[in-house]
Design an enzyme around this catalytic site. Sequence first.
Site, short mmCIF file in Angstrom:
data_model
loop_
_atom_site.label_atom_id
_atom_site.label_comp_id
_atom_site.label_asym_id
_atom_site.label_seq_id
_atom_site.Cartn_x
_atom_site.Cartn_y
_atom_site.Cartn_z
CD GLU A 44 55.62 38.10 34.08
OE1 GLU A 44 55.40 36.93 34.46
OE2 GLU A 44 55.10 39.10 34.61
CB SER A 50 50.13 42.73 27.82
OG SER A 50 50.99 43.72 28.30
CB CYS A 54 39.48 37.42 33.20
SG CYS A 54 39.88 38.64 34.45
CB VAL A 91 62.14 41.60 41.24
CG1 VAL A 91 62.64 42.52 42.36
CG2 VAL A 91 62.31 42.28 39.89
CE1 TYR A 439 9.21 47.58 26.99
CE2 TYR A 439 8.15 49.47 25.92
CZ TYR A 439 8.15 48.13 26.27
OH TYR A 439 7.10 47.33 25.91
#
Length: 465
Positions: A44, A50, A54, A91, A439
Amino acid sequence: MNTSAAHGMRERLVVIGGDAAGMSAASQARRTRGPDELEIVAFERGHFTSYSACGIPYWVGGDVEDRDELIARTPEEHRARHIDVRLRTEVTEIDVERGRVRARDLESGAESWTSYDKLVIATGARPVRPDLPGIDAAGVHGVQTLDDGQALLDTLTRTEGRRAVVVGAGYIGVEMAEALINRGYEVTVVNRGREPMATLDPDMGRLVREAMTGLGITMVDDAEVTALPIGADGRVRAVATADTEYPADVVVLGIGVRPETTLARAAGLPLGDHGGLLTDRSMRVRGQENVWAGGDCVEVLDLVSGQLRHIPLGTHANKQGQIIGTNAGGGYATFPGVVGTAVSKVCDLEIARTGLREKDAHRVGLRFETVTIESTSRAGYYPDAAPMTVKMLAELGTGRLLGVQIVGREGAGKRVDIAAVAVTAGMTAHQVAALDLGYAPPFSPVWDPVQVAARKAAAKVRGTG
């Protein structure tokens, strides 16, 4: 050839990318096989693993107080489960023929090769940064990772001026505009389209623009950014279009993202029309026995149109990671495809969609009818009943539900899940209208708004036969 397995040795799974798809794959593979059977190494390039990308706009806007609240599992927690997480390591090359990757330590600059028996590519997406004068100036920010969010917050803390310009009005642009308003900035959104939220049809996007204007956000539509003028201090000072300049102390790019497949392309792996990696249903890269890919760097099957699309969403990434981890760990699982369900908000206006827009349906040659209805989130007489607009597309001849868009106040957004299930199942508008939904006056009118739209769509499709 699986060299480690051939020699009865422990296999090595290498994961490129430490967020949703990558670490879900690593965690699932670890659940499937213990450390004595499978070594897992995850690279990473950032400082975190993790986390919820959002959630970044809500952290920037102050709804989430602490950055660490967005982190689902830290590198230390992964390491405790025998996953070798290597942070700040990028990488730089994939050697498929020899089964190895080259990585560079971003702190020391040292490079080394790591061999693999199985490889997971979860390189995500990169924010679109158009080649414009001033695009790399201080004060110009893309927002894709936690590191990006921290950099933006640092700028907001140091900047004395209170003028912000957001370029683009998709999900990130809209959410960042609200976040900046919440931080007391004067916000202008410069949008190339007719209306914000191009994932909606323009008539529904208009409702979003009205809500944004109501928040005090200045909306500039049908505008193409030509440059980001820089001040004498080297910082961005404005956003320029063909007609005028909009002063800015900070600029946030919300133009969208593209699959980050630079490594994959250089390695000769197959890419689709949208630039994403091509995989089979098991998320294995096409033509490769021991390479999988998932998340924002892949293209996925749209179950409604039958075509491949690039839909960068955390829900897809986490599910695909689970599929990859199961398969890389020696099990079997498949990813069926998506219908493009998404939900967002502007202040208390909830925005949701699933399935196809009108232009999507036209593009694939579908014939359809549309209906748009106004309803409320609860029985009209019940306190705090809020307005809701539902737009529905249904296929001519079959009545098959093709897509639904919903814009409204409290209780509107998650109603799209009814439509998402129906679209995924290939249900008709008539079948949706007949669903036995719950409902009671505090929760819904007698006829749920989605069913009101379905009734009208069913009648219209029948009428045009």
